[in-house]
Every structure is written in C-alpha cells, then in structure tokens.
Motif scaffolding. Structure first.
Motif, PDB file in Angstrom:
ATOM      1  N   ASP A   1       0.830  -1.205   0.000  1.00  0.00           N
ATOM      2  CA  ASP A   1       0.000   0.000   0.000  1.00  0.00           C
ATOM      3  C   ASP A   1       0.866   1.256   0.000  1.00  0.00           C
ATOM      4  O   ASP A   1       0.385   2.346   0.265  1.00  0.00           O
ATOM      5  N   GLY A   2       2.165   1.068  -0.300  1.00  0.00           N
ATOM      6  CA  GLY A   2       3.080   2.198  -0.329  1.00  0.00           C
ATOM      7  C   GLY A   2       3.785   2.451   0.986  1.00  0.00           C
ATOM      8  O   GLY A   2       4.592   3.375   1.096  1.00  0.00           O
ATOM      9  N   THR A   3       3.508   1.624   1.992  1.00  0.00           N
ATOM     10  CA  THR A   3       4.173   1.778   3.292  1.00  0.00           C
ATOM     11  C   THR A   3       5.626   1.320   3.175  1.00  0.00           C
ATOM     12  O   THR A   3       5.908   0.230   2.670  1.00  0.00           O
ATOM     13  N   ALA A   4       6.545   2.148   3.643  1.00  0.00           N
ATOM     14  CA  ALA A   4       7.977   1.839   3.549  1.00  0.00           C
ATOM     15  C   ALA A   4       8.600   1.862   4.930  1.00  0.00           C
ATOM     16  O   ALA A   4       8.088   2.507   5.851  1.00  0.00           O
ATOM     17  N   MET A   5       9.718   1.135   5.066  1.00  0.00           N
ATOM     18  CA  MET A   5      10.449   1.222   6.325  1.00  0.00           C
ATOM     19  C   MET A   5      10.918   2.663   6.516  1.00  0.00           C
ATOM     20  O   MET A   5      11.082   3.419   5.560  1.00  0.00           O
ATOM     21  N   LEU A   6      11.132   3.034   7.758  1.00  0.00           N
ATOM     22  CA  LEU A   6      11.447   4.418   8.091  1.00  0.00           C
ATOM     23  C   LEU A   6      12.740   4.864   7.417  1.00  0.00           C
ATOM     24  O   LEU A   6      13.611   4.044   7.107  1.00  0.00           O
ATOM     25  N   PRO A   7      12.892   6.162   7.172  1.00  0.00           N
ATOM     26  CA  PRO A   7      14.037   6.636   6.381  1.00  0.00           C
ATOM     27  C   PRO A   7      15.371   6.326   7.034  1.00  0.00           C
ATOM     28  O   PRO A   7      15.487   6.254   8.258  1.00  0.00           O
ATOM     29  N   MET A   8      16.380   6.151   6.193  1.00  0.00           N
ATOM     30  CA  MET A   8      17.734   5.934   6.675  1.00  0.00           C
ATOM     31  C   MET A   8      18.505   7.246   6.755  1.00  0.00           C
ATOM     32  O   MET A   8      19.534   7.331   7.391  1.00  0.00           O
ATOM     33  N   ARG A   9      17.976   8.262   6.078  1.00  0.00           N
ATOM     34  CA  ARG A   9      18.629   9.564   6.122  1.00  0.00           C
ATOM     35  C   ARG A   9      17.579  10.654   6.272  1.00  0.00           C
ATOM     36  O   ARG A   9      16.497  10.564   5.709  1.00  0.00           O
ATOM     37  N   VAL A  10      17.925  11.683   7.030  1.00  0.00           N
ATOM     38  CA  VAL A  10      17.063  12.848   7.164  1.00  0.00           C
ATOM     39  C   VAL A  10      17.859  14.079   6.778  1.00  0.00           C
ATOM     40  O   VAL A  10      19.048  14.192   7.095  1.00  0.00           O
ATOM     41  N   ARG A  11      17.224  14.961   6.052  1.00  0.00           N
ATOM     42  CA  ARG A  11      17.848  16.226   5.680  1.00  0.00           C
ATOM     43  C   ARG A  11      17.173  17.299   6.522  1.00  0.00           C
ATOM     44  O   ARG A  11      15.969  17.527   6.400  1.00  0.00           O
ATOM     45  N   LEU A  12      17.942  17.921   7.384  1.00  0.00           N
ATOM     46  CA  LEU A  12      17.417  18.899   8.334  1.00  0.00           C
ATOM     47  C   LEU A  12      17.945  20.273   7.942  1.00  0.00           C
ATOM     48  O   LEU A  12      19.139  20.554   8.056  1.00  0.00           O
TER      49      LEU A  12
END
Length: 606
Positions: free
Chosen positions: A296-307
């Motif tokens: 349904d488009g659900t993905a594991m949480l991101p491995m990188r965040v851009r802050l």
C-alpha cells in the motif's frame, strides 16, 4: 594446658570432626540436588563449627553465585582463596563471580592465577577466554580458547568460541577449521553451523556460507538470529528478493539487537541497489515488495534525514532556486524549540544513519548549528552528518566550534571555471575571501578528522565534454582537497529572470533516470516544521506534512507519501507531483550557458 586436658581436647575434636564431615556431606548433597537455600543454610552450619574451612567457603560462594548474588559470592570466595591460596578451583569460581559483579580486570587476574596454579585446566582456560573477549582482547582470548581445545579436544563449545574469535581477528581459514570440527562434534546445533557460515563468508566463499546458514535455519526456523544470518548470507550472493523477505520479518522483533541488525541490513541492501543505479529494486527493498502481499506504499522508516538548519542565504546564485526566487518562499533559521521537537522524533527512529544539515540556505547563518550537530550525534542513532556551505561566513571561532561538534564532512561550494566566474554565478561571493576561509577551515578541521570537499558546479556550454572537467584554479589553490565538478542541474522551482538571458534550459538524456529513490529512503525537514518530498525541492513546493501536527513516522507513511511511492513503482508519471515531473532526475534538464559571443545552436549566425 596439661597432658590430660590435651588428650581430652583431641577426643572431643575427633567427635567434632566426625560431626563436621557428616554435615559437610549433607550440605554438598543438598547443593547437588539444586536445593540452594537449604544448601546455603547447611554450609553456614558447617562454617559455624570450622570457620576457615576452604572447601566449604568455596562451595558456599558457589551457591551465592548460582543464586545470582554476585557481591556475596565475591566476598565468600575471597575468604576461600585466603584460606587456601593454592586452590585453583577457588580462584576459577572467584573469577566467575567477579565477572558477574562487573569487575572484569580482577576477574581476568583471578583466571590467570588459577591457570598458573593448574596449567591443565580446560574449563578455566575457556572462561578466561570468555572474559578476554568481553574485555575486547581478542588475540589473548584466542590463546586461551586454543589451550582449552588442546586440553579437551572434544569440547565443541571451546572450538565454537575459538572459531568466533578467529573470525574477529581476520583468521578466516583458522575459524573455518575450528567451526568444521565443532559441526562434526555437534552437527545438530545451529550455533556450530552459524560459526562455520561466518568463517566461509570470511574466506570469500559466499555461496557455501549461504548454504551453511540455510542448514542452520532449517534446524530451528523460529530462531530469529538464524533468520538474520541467513538473510545476510542471501544478500551477499545477490538473492536480494529472498534476503529482503527474510529481513523484513525481523524489523518488529522484540530482540533489539536482531531488530536493529535487520534494519541496518535492509538499509545496506537499499544502498547496494542505488550504487548500481537500480533504483526500482532499492525501492522494492524499502517496501518489502517481494513478500507476496500487495503493497500500500508503506515503507520502512528513512535511513537519512535532511534537516534544513537555515533556509536563508547570504548569496543569490544564478543557478539556484534560493538565489533567483529568494523572496518567493519563506526564509528563516531553525529555532531551538522546533529543533527539540524534531530531536525527540528522531530519537525514536532506529537505524537512522545519516543527517544532512542543509537544503537551500547557508547553514553557517544559524548560530546553533554546531550544538545541533553535537546533539544529533550524541542523542540519536545518526553517525554521519554533513552540510554544504559557501564558506563566506567561516571564522576562526566557527572553525573551532565545528572541529569539536562531530560533523563528518563539509562541502564547500565554489562554482564556475575561474574565480571571476564564481563571483559572477554566486552573486555575493568573493573568491579571495572563500579561499582564505577554506584555508582556515583546513587548518582547524582536518586535524580533527573532518573531511573537506569542494563542490564545483559549472554551466554547460556548447562543445563541452560529457563529463565536466575540474577547473585548474581549484587544483592549484587547494592541493590535496577532493573536488567534485558537475554540470549544474535545473532545480525544481527555478525560474529564469530577464537578467539571465544568457542561460537556457536543455535536456541531457544521460541524466534522465525516470525513477527516484528519495521517497523511499530519505526525508526532508524545513525550519518551519514542513516535511517535504526530497532534497531537490528546496523551495518547499511539495509538503507532505508538518511536524507540529504529526510525527515524522506518521507523515512518512501517510497518504501523500504512500501515493507518491505507488505512482513511482507503477511508472505512472502523470500521477506524480509536479515537483517530481519537473525534477532533473525525471526530465534530465540542465541549466546551460549560451555566452553572448557564441551562436545559439539552430539560429543563423549574424
């Protein structure tokens, strides 16, 4: 004392010794039956009669150790050693008690003394090896385990542990030898096969390693560490789909080590696919696309965040959306209260690997940048942090702060083919200042282990080669620094102004990818709390949610993100947001330069 008194004492003493012998045997029997509280009481009775009886003190200490009372065990066993300093057995048990109590150095000393007193003592060599592993003294641990193996060749556990430590120190062939012997001794123990699989992988035989880990898992399919090991082995032989399916079963494990290991392994699979430009497969790993269930488009949480620490900038670059449309979007610094909110959110994301403290503005405009980086490193799972700067605001004070904050890399933007072109493209920049400040950064940051890299964008011109050439002035001015030279992208949201008539937009077919991994692997947080789709959306066009209204986890798998992922996986470009359809990843568009003295292709020369 008279002779008669002496004889009377001896007779009385004989009776006491007889009673003592009976009491001691009764206490030992209770101990052997596992009746520890009763054995404890019985040993106390014996010691009331003979307080310094070494064997009773030793066994009394062992009862405490077996009952989980490590401190009491240490006290009792120390008395046993004092009563009989030559007892290797007492020193051995004392080593175990000290180790359980957390005093590793004293435990190691106790094991060492025991083996000096009794060199042939395989159990003590084995436990000494365990303690040395705990102390991260792998070479010494290998020696201790090898002594245990020599003295007791049929002890499979000694061979198992020796194989593990040999693997750790890089002796894969030695590890394989010991692991094969352990498997021969106990072929139905998965741990033995796991050790062999690791050794085979260390030898480079990934196919054999996968088979061995598969055998281990078949012995006990419900054991999560075995699922994890087989998942890793499958990924090493390129069976990405099977590896992904196995590893995704572990991402909600109650075992924190297994859960985190599985998430990190999945992240490595994503990166591995991206490294070979297989973005569609990378996305499928993130979505668990081979599980046999409809996504349904659900993905594991991101491995990188851009802050984005600052959406404001001190320059107005010609090829940057921030520069040419500076007043069209909100410009601000990331404030402390929102950073605290974001930090709480990021702490809950396991296996978050990296953070980029930059999007479209100048990070050094934020005076809290260094403290934010330090806290991200100290309080989250993030261990890779970098940002991009124009270096115009670098000072000695900022360099000192950056050197101690934990940043891993800093990219310094210097654009164009000459210093003059840099200043013309990067309006507000002054190349001599940039050069002086970058030299200052090298003086403070390189000794601190911070990697400095020059990011150099040039505008493509007619006749330029397919790959941009690094300008000579950068090589001359900054010897030894890595320099990444690329042709400038057309960023989503970039609009040409009247003063930019020398610039045009053209398509570079080699840049068109037709698929993007960003919605599957990384998230962008702006200084107002907006979560936007990707790092190319520096104008904040496609907002997926705001952290003041929901958590990053909720936004990441919210309706908008999932819709983008499903459209991307289906190849339905029309269903993608406009920021995607106007992104160079899809269009292959570049900002190119048509200098006034060059004829525009397709137009008649005057």
């Amino acid at each position: 004392m008279s002779r008669d008194d002496s004889m009377g004492t001896q007779v009385q003493g004989a009776g006491v010794m007889q009673d003592f012998s009976v009491s001691f045997r009764q206490a030992v029997a209770l101990h052997q039956q596992g009746r520890l509280p009763e054995a404890d009481t019985a040993y106390r009775t014996v010691l009331h009669a003979v307080p310094d009886h070494a064997d009773t003190l030793r066994l009394w200490g062992l009862v405490a150790l077996q009952s989980g009372a490590a401190e009491a065990a240490c006290a009792r066993l120390s008395c046993a050693v004092a009563a009989n300093p030559g007892s290797a057995e007492a020193l051995h048990v004392l080593g175990g008690a000290l180790r359980q109590a957390g005093d590793l150095e004293k435990a190691l000393d106790s094991y060492r003394r025991a083996t000096v007193l009794r060199p042939v003592f395989p159990e003590c060599h084995f436990n000494h090896g365990n303690a040395l592993v705990q102390a991260e003294r792998s070479l010494e641990a290998a020696v201790a385990y090898r002594m245990a193996v020599v003295q007791q060749p049929l002890a499979a556990n000694s061979r198992l542990n020796l194989a593990g430590v040999l693997n750790r120190i890089g002796d894969a062939s030695g590890a394989a030898l010991q692991a094969r012997a352990a498997v021969a001794l106990e072929p139905h123990r998965p741990a033995m096969l796991t050790a062999l699989g690791r050794a085979e992988a260390g030898q480079g035989d990934t196919v054999a390693a996968e088979r061995t880990h598969g055998r281990a898992l078949r012995l006990d399919p419900r054991q999560e560490p075995l699922v994890y090991e087989h998942g890793l082995a499958l990924s090493e032989v390129g069976r990405i789909e099977e590896a992904t399916t196995l590893l995704h079963t572990l991402v909600n494990s109650a075992d924190a080590t297994v859960r985190l290991g599985a998430k990190m392994a999945l992240h490595r699979l994503v990166l591995r696919c991206i490294d070979v430009d297989d973005y569609r497969r990378a996305a499928a790993v993130a979505l668990n696309g081979w599980s046999g269930q409809g996504s349904d488009g659900t993905a594991m949480l991101p491995m990188r965040v851009r802050l984005e620490s600052s959406s404001a900038c001190n320059l107005r670059c010609r090829h940057c959306t921030t520069g040419v449309a500076y007043h069209s979007t909100e410009r601000r610094l990331l404030k402390a209260d929102l950073f605290e909110h974001i930090l709480r959110d990021l702490k809950g994301i396991e296996a978050l690997v990296s953070c980029v403290m930059y999007l479209g503005g100048e990070p050094l405009m934020n005076p809290q940048l260094e403290s934010m980086i330090r806290r991200l490193r100290d309080e989250t799972s993030i261990n890779q942090i970098h940002f991009v700067t124009n270096a115009m605001l670098a000072t000695e004070e900022r360099c000192r702060a950056l050197a101690g904050c934990g940043v891993e890399k800093i990219y310094v933007s210097i654009d164009g083919r000459t210093p003059e072109e840099n200043d013309a493209i990067r309006r507000g920049s002054h190349y001599p200042t940039v050069r002086r400040n970058l030299d200052l950064m090298r003086r403070y940051l390189e000794p601190a282990g911070v990697q400095l890299i020059i990011s150099n964008n040039v505008l493509r011109r007619p006749g330029d080669p397919p790959t941009a050439v690094t300008p000579a002035f950068l090589i001359e001015d900054f010897p030894g620094l890595p320099i990444a030279t690329n042709y400038a992208y057309k960023w989503p949201g970039w609009t040409q102004t009247g003063e930019e008539e020398a610039l045009t937009v053209d398509v570079n077919p080699g840049r068109r990818r037709g698929f993007c991994g960003a919605p599957f692997t990384e998230s962008v947080i702006r200084p107002n709390g907006d979560v936007t789709l990707c790092c190319y959306d520096i104008s904040g066009i496609e907002v997926m949610g705001n952290l003041r209204q929901g958590s990053l986890e909720d936004i990441w798998n919210g309706e908008r993100y999932r819709a983008v992922r499903l459209a991307m996986m289906a190849g339905d470009e029309a269903a993608l947001p406009g920021v995607c359809r106007n992104c160079p990843v899809y269009t292959g568009e570049e900002i190119q330069e048509r200098p006034a003295n060059l004829p525009v292709p397709g137009a008649a020369a005057v």
